[in-house]
Scaffold this motif. Sequence first.
Motif, PDB file in Angstrom:
ATOM      1  N   GLU A   1       0.817  -1.212   0.000  1.00 49.18           N
ATOM      2  CA  GLU A   1       0.000   0.000   0.000  1.00 49.18           C
ATOM      3  C   GLU A   1       0.849   1.261   0.000  1.00 49.18           C
ATOM      4  O   GLU A   1       0.351   2.355  -0.261  1.00 49.18           O
ATOM      5  CB  GLU A   1      -0.949  -0.010   1.213  1.00 49.18           C
ATOM      6  N   ARG A   2       2.135   1.137   0.289  1.00 54.63           N
ATOM      7  CA  ARG A   2       3.001   2.313   0.318  1.00 54.63           C
ATOM      8  C   ARG A   2       4.026   2.290  -0.810  1.00 54.63           C
ATOM      9  O   ARG A   2       5.042   2.969  -0.745  1.00 54.63           O
ATOM     10  CB  ARG A   2       3.714   2.392   1.676  1.00 54.63           C
ATOM     11  N   ARG A   3       3.746   1.480  -1.848  1.00 52.28           N
ATOM     12  CA  ARG A   3       4.662   1.416  -2.994  1.00 52.28           C
ATOM     13  C   ARG A   3       3.875   1.670  -4.275  1.00 52.28           C
ATOM     14  O   ARG A   3       2.705   1.285  -4.385  1.00 52.28           O
ATOM     15  CB  ARG A   3       5.364   0.064  -3.087  1.00 52.28           C
ATOM     16  N   THR A   4       4.533   2.304  -5.226  1.00 51.01           N
ATOM     17  CA  THR A   4       3.873   2.654  -6.489  1.00 51.01           C
ATOM     18  C   THR A   4       4.692   2.111  -7.657  1.00 51.01           C
ATOM     19  O   THR A   4       5.759   2.639  -7.955  1.00 51.01           O
ATOM     20  CB  THR A   4       3.732   4.178  -6.632  1.00 51.01           C
ATOM     21  N   PRO A   5       4.235   1.031  -8.314  1.00 53.96           N
ATOM     22  CA  PRO A   5       4.938   0.560  -9.505  1.00 53.96           C
ATOM     23  C   PRO A   5       4.742   1.528 -10.671  1.00 53.96           C
ATOM     24  O   PRO A   5       3.656   2.082 -10.853  1.00 53.96           O
ATOM     25  CB  PRO A   5       4.295  -0.802  -9.811  1.00 53.96           C
ATOM     26  N   SER A   6       5.798   1.708 -11.467  1.00 52.22           N
ATOM     27  CA  SER A   6       5.712   2.602 -12.624  1.00 52.22           C
ATOM     28  C   SER A   6       6.520   2.001 -13.762  1.00 52.22           C
ATOM     29  O   SER A   6       7.711   1.725 -13.619  1.00 52.22           O
ATOM     30  CB  SER A   6       6.249   3.990 -12.270  1.00 52.22           C
ATOM     31  N   ILE A   7       5.862   1.793 -14.908  1.00 49.41           N
ATOM     32  CA  ILE A   7       6.492   1.201 -16.086  1.00 49.41           C
ATOM     33  C   ILE A   7       6.818   2.310 -17.078  1.00 49.41           C
ATOM     34  O   ILE A   7       5.949   3.118 -17.431  1.00 49.41           O
ATOM     35  CB  ILE A   7       5.565   0.161 -16.745  1.00 49.41           C
ATOM     36  N   VAL A   8       8.074   2.346 -17.523  1.00 49.02           N
ATOM     37  CA  VAL A   8       8.513   3.345 -18.503  1.00 49.02           C
ATOM     38  C   VAL A   8       9.004   2.586 -19.734  1.00 49.02           C
ATOM     39  O   VAL A   8      10.027   1.904 -19.686  1.00 49.02           O
ATOM     40  CB  VAL A   8       9.627   4.246 -17.939  1.00 49.02           C
ATOM     41  N   LEU A   9       8.264   2.683 -20.832  1.00 49.94           N
ATOM     42  CA  LEU A   9       8.583   1.987 -22.076  1.00 49.94           C
ATOM     43  C   LEU A   9       9.241   2.965 -23.046  1.00 49.94           C
ATOM     44  O   LEU A   9       8.660   3.997 -23.379  1.00 49.94           O
ATOM     45  CB  LEU A   9       7.316   1.401 -22.698  1.00 49.94           C
ATOM     46  N   LEU A  10      10.458   2.638 -23.486  1.00 46.73           N
ATOM     47  CA  LEU A  10      11.191   3.508 -24.403  1.00 46.73           C
ATOM     48  C   LEU A  10      11.466   2.759 -25.698  1.00 46.73           C
ATOM     49  O   LEU A  10      12.156   1.733 -25.701  1.00 46.73           O
ATOM     50  CB  LEU A  10      12.522   3.964 -23.776  1.00 46.73           C
ATOM     51  N   THR A  11      10.923   3.255 -26.823  1.00 45.17           N
ATOM     52  CA  THR A  11      11.106   2.613 -28.118  1.00 45.17           C
ATOM     53  C   THR A  11      11.076   3.664 -29.215  1.00 45.17           C
ATOM     54  O   THR A  11      10.487   4.732 -29.050  1.00 45.17           O
ATOM     55  CB  THR A  11      10.011   1.551 -28.366  1.00 45.17           C
ATOM     56  N   ASP A  12      11.721   3.331 -30.333  1.00 46.69           N
ATOM     57  CA  ASP A  12      11.818   4.307 -31.429  1.00 46.69           C
ATOM     58  C   ASP A  12      10.972   3.938 -32.634  1.00 46.69           C
ATOM     59  O   ASP A  12      11.079   4.562 -33.684  1.00 46.69           O
ATOM     60  CB  ASP A  12      13.276   4.462 -31.867  1.00 46.69           C
ATOM     61  N   GLY A  13      10.162   2.877 -32.515  1.00 49.47           N
ATOM     62  CA  GLY A  13       9.411   2.488 -33.709  1.00 49.47           C
ATOM     63  C   GLY A  13       8.143   1.749 -33.361  1.00 49.47           C
ATOM     64  O   GLY A  13       7.656   1.777 -32.232  1.00 49.47           O
ATOM     65  N   ILE A  14       7.603   1.061 -34.363  1.00 43.43           N
ATOM     66  CA  ILE A  14       6.375   0.310 -34.187  1.00 43.43           C
ATOM     67  C   ILE A  14       6.721  -1.161 -34.006  1.00 43.43           C
ATOM     68  O   ILE A  14       7.814  -1.608 -34.330  1.00 43.43           O
ATOM     69  CB  ILE A  14       5.426   0.510 -35.386  1.00 43.43           C
ATOM     70  N   GLU A  15       5.757  -1.910 -33.517  1.00 47.30           N
ATOM     71  CA  GLU A  15       5.985  -3.326 -33.239  1.00 47.30           C
ATOM     72  C   GLU A  15       6.285  -4.084 -34.535  1.00 47.30           C
ATOM     73  O   GLU A  15       5.655  -3.846 -35.566  1.00 47.30           O
ATOM     74  CB  GLU A  15       4.764  -3.928 -32.544  1.00 47.30           C
ATOM     75  N   ASP A  16       7.254  -5.012 -34.461  1.00 48.31           N
ATOM     76  CA  ASP A  16       7.639  -5.823 -35.623  1.00 48.31           C
ATOM     77  C   ASP A  16       7.881  -7.246 -35.120  1.00 48.31           C
ATOM     78  O   ASP A  16       8.874  -7.524 -34.463  1.00 48.31           O
ATOM     79  CB  ASP A  16       8.911  -5.267 -36.270  1.00 48.31           C
ATOM     80  N   VAL A  17       6.930  -8.147 -35.422  1.00 46.66           N
ATOM     81  CA  VAL A  17       7.014  -9.526 -34.914  1.00 46.66           C
ATOM     82  C   VAL A  17       7.104 -10.527 -36.062  1.00 46.66           C
ATOM     83  O   VAL A  17       6.729 -11.687 -35.905  1.00 46.66           O
ATOM     84  CB  VAL A  17       5.800  -9.848 -34.011  1.00 46.66           C
ATOM     85  N   ARG A  18       7.607 -10.115 -37.199  1.00 43.93           N
ATOM     86  CA  ARG A  18       7.721 -11.022 -38.345  1.00 43.93           C
ATOM     87  C   ARG A  18       8.602 -12.218 -37.993  1.00 43.93           C
ATOM     88  O   ARG A  18       9.707 -12.060 -37.487  1.00 43.93           O
ATOM     89  CB  ARG A  18       8.317 -10.288 -39.542  1.00 43.93           C
ATOM     90  N   GLY A  19       8.087 -13.411 -38.301  1.00 46.82           N
ATOM     91  CA  GLY A  19       8.868 -14.626 -38.085  1.00 46.82           C
ATOM     92  C   GLY A  19       8.883 -15.117 -36.654  1.00 46.82           C
ATOM     93  O   GLY A  19       9.489 -16.158 -36.374  1.00 46.82           O
ATOM     94  N   ILE A  20       8.226 -14.415 -35.723  1.00 44.32           N
ATOM     95  CA  ILE A  20       8.183 -14.850 -34.325  1.00 44.32           C
ATOM     96  C   ILE A  20       6.950 -15.730 -34.132  1.00 44.32           C
ATOM     97  O   ILE A  20       5.827 -15.283 -34.361  1.00 44.32           O
ATOM     98  CB  ILE A  20       8.126 -13.647 -33.366  1.00 44.32           C
ATOM     99  N   PRO A  21       7.119 -16.989 -33.730  1.00 42.27           N
ATOM    100  CA  PRO A  21       5.944 -17.854 -33.557  1.00 42.27           C
ATOM    101  C   PRO A  21       5.108 -17.421 -32.349  1.00 42.27           C
ATOM    102  O   PRO A  21       5.640 -17.099 -31.289  1.00 42.27           O
ATOM    103  CB  PRO A  21       6.568 -19.247 -33.336  1.00 42.27           C
TER     104      PRO A  21
ATOM    105  N   PRO B   1      -4.111  -4.261 -13.707  1.00 44.74           N
ATOM    106  CA  PRO B   1      -4.847  -4.366 -12.442  1.00 44.74           C
ATOM    107  C   PRO B   1      -5.738  -3.148 -12.221  1.00 44.74           C
ATOM    108  O   PRO B   1      -5.603  -2.121 -12.881  1.00 44.74           O
ATOM    109  CB  PRO B   1      -3.731  -4.452 -11.393  1.00 44.74           C
ATOM    110  N   SER B   2      -6.641  -3.282 -11.262  1.00 43.68           N
ATOM    111  CA  SER B   2      -7.596  -2.196 -11.005  1.00 43.68           C
ATOM    112  C   SER B   2      -6.910  -0.961 -10.440  1.00 43.68           C
ATOM    113  O   SER B   2      -7.383   0.162 -10.627  1.00 43.68           O
ATOM    114  CB  SER B   2      -8.684  -2.685 -10.044  1.00 43.68           C
ATOM    115  N   SER B   3      -5.807  -1.137  -9.720  1.00 46.48           N
ATOM    116  CA  SER B   3      -5.039   0.002  -9.208  1.00 46.48           C
ATOM    117  C   SER B   3      -3.570  -0.258  -9.446  1.00 46.48           C
ATOM    118  O   SER B   3      -3.094  -1.377  -9.245  1.00 46.48           O
ATOM    119  CB  SER B   3      -5.301   0.192  -7.711  1.00 46.48           C
ATOM    120  N   GLN B   4      -2.871   0.777  -9.932  1.00 45.78           N
ATOM    121  CA  GLN B   4      -1.466   0.655 -10.274  1.00 45.78           C
ATOM    122  C   GLN B   4      -1.344  -0.230 -11.524  1.00 45.78           C
ATOM    123  O   GLN B   4      -2.273  -0.979 -11.850  1.00 45.78           O
ATOM    124  CB  GLN B   4      -0.637   0.071  -9.126  1.00 45.78           C
ATOM    125  N   PRO B   5      -0.308  -0.217 -12.294  1.00 45.80           N
ATOM    126  CA  PRO B   5       0.798   0.716 -12.153  1.00 45.80           C
ATOM    127  C   PRO B   5       0.571   1.947 -13.036  1.00 45.80           C
ATOM    128  O   PRO B   5      -0.434   2.038 -13.737  1.00 45.80           O
ATOM    129  CB  PRO B   5       1.967  -0.097 -12.681  1.00 45.80           C
TER     130      PRO B   5
END
Length: 526
Positions: free
Chosen positions: A150-170, A183-187
């Motif tokens: 209750e006293r911690r705050t998760p925070s996700i920082v996503l850094l990317t320079d382009g769009i998703e590319d999943v060619r050839g990935i099963p 989740p309903s609260s956080q992050p």
Amino acid sequence: MNMKRHSCPWRIYLSLAVCVCVAAPLVAPALARQGEGGRGRRGRVDWIFVLDTSASMRGAGGSRDIFDKVKTALETFINSTESGDSVTVYTFDRDTALRPTVQIVDESDRAALRRQIRELQATGDRTHTGKAIRDALDRARELRARGEAERRTPSIVLLTDGIEDVRGIPNPVTIPSNVQRIPSSQPYIFYVSLGDEHDPQLDEFVHNPALQGRGEVLRDPGAANIGSLGDRIRAPVEEAAAAEATPTPTPTPVHVNVEVEPIRLDFGEVRAGRQSARQTLNVRGDTDVAVQLALEGSAAGVTLAEPSGPIALKAGASQAVSVRLAVADAAADGPRSILIKANVRDDTGRLPPDAVIKTGWAEASLSVVHVPLWRTLLWWLAVALIVLLVALVAYCVSQGALPWELWQRFRERHHLVGELEVLNPRPAQAEQAYIDLKQLELSRLALSTVVPDGAAGADDAELEGIYAGGAKGVRLRRTSGGVRVNGAEVSFADLYDGDTIELGDARLRFNWTDHDRPAEAEDGLN
């Protein structure tokens, strides 16, 4: 005199007022900071950085090379973290790679994180953003499940320079599929778009109602203002952390530090379906605690074979642990980079829920290989040849002969031995009456070829060299007409020294010194 006595208090009051006016600007900020309650009132933040390591971040394909600027910005951000925060670094391209979560206790933890970031490389050929988001949300959920959540705050920082590319990935993980994991609260989720291409899927994800306004998109093409984004990211998270923090001062948490040495282990090549060689890992804790080794990262098909159970540590003492990895039969070929973490186990419940645990870890590398069938057969053939060679040497020693001498003996074991003496008709020359069978180097001999022409008539027999039970012999076998040995008609007979052979009018004697006919053989012949 009276005036002087009454003027003295006035001067004292004036001096005090001046001191207060001068000191107030200096004291007020300190009092304000004290009133904020320090970190205990603001709460702690679990930072999860998800960094694109595809080659485009390094300028491949005509894009701008921004990777060093992004790493520098991350280092600056880490420098501003406070004691009690945690930092997790994910990298992603074709797949995700997790570095261990570092609990910020002192400057040494920040230095370790900076070293991690400096070693990062951008060489991937795909951008599997959906998988990166899924793993980051799972990590946020794990961190949220710890004590004092209750006293911690998760925070996700996503850094990317382009769009998703999943060619050839099963079976790729799509970005929209992660909405159900929120989740309903956080992050908090920050999408930092660093390239000229902007991924609309990420826009929709970050602005999804499920995040309840806890998402933000920051555009910074070419990472031109990356250094100033830290404050924009930190401000709303720290504001939320302060709102969630309890108003009472936080007690000093219990610290448990676990360290491992060395921090890198190389298991070399490991065949699929086999186990690696053992490596030694030294584990040390600053308090009596039990730890359990576990694998994290790209460990597909690789499991921990040893140790299988918890390891008890004594405070300040280093424990040598034998580590062995197992590779599944179906594991794909190729290199693996795996984290071996020494996770603290608290089966007895002695550690408080808010204990700050610093986990030790080591990076393990190995390469999974499949051995072709022909190589396996070749290996077993080599083993068989070595066994045969050893057996041959042992046999040569027991026989007291060299290999080629034994080969000669083997070739000669069926050669005829002894001597034939022509008794009738007697040859004109005495020496022609004796035929040395051994010198002929034959295994078979027709008797009609050694008697004078016409003397045998229609009768004939063949001598054959035999070898049985380690002993040589000579056997006569009738081939036509009638043949007698020692006066008895025979179809075949084993010959011994002094035996006489009759074919028609021809008569011969078989001589073989020290090979007399046994009594039972003579009775049988008679």
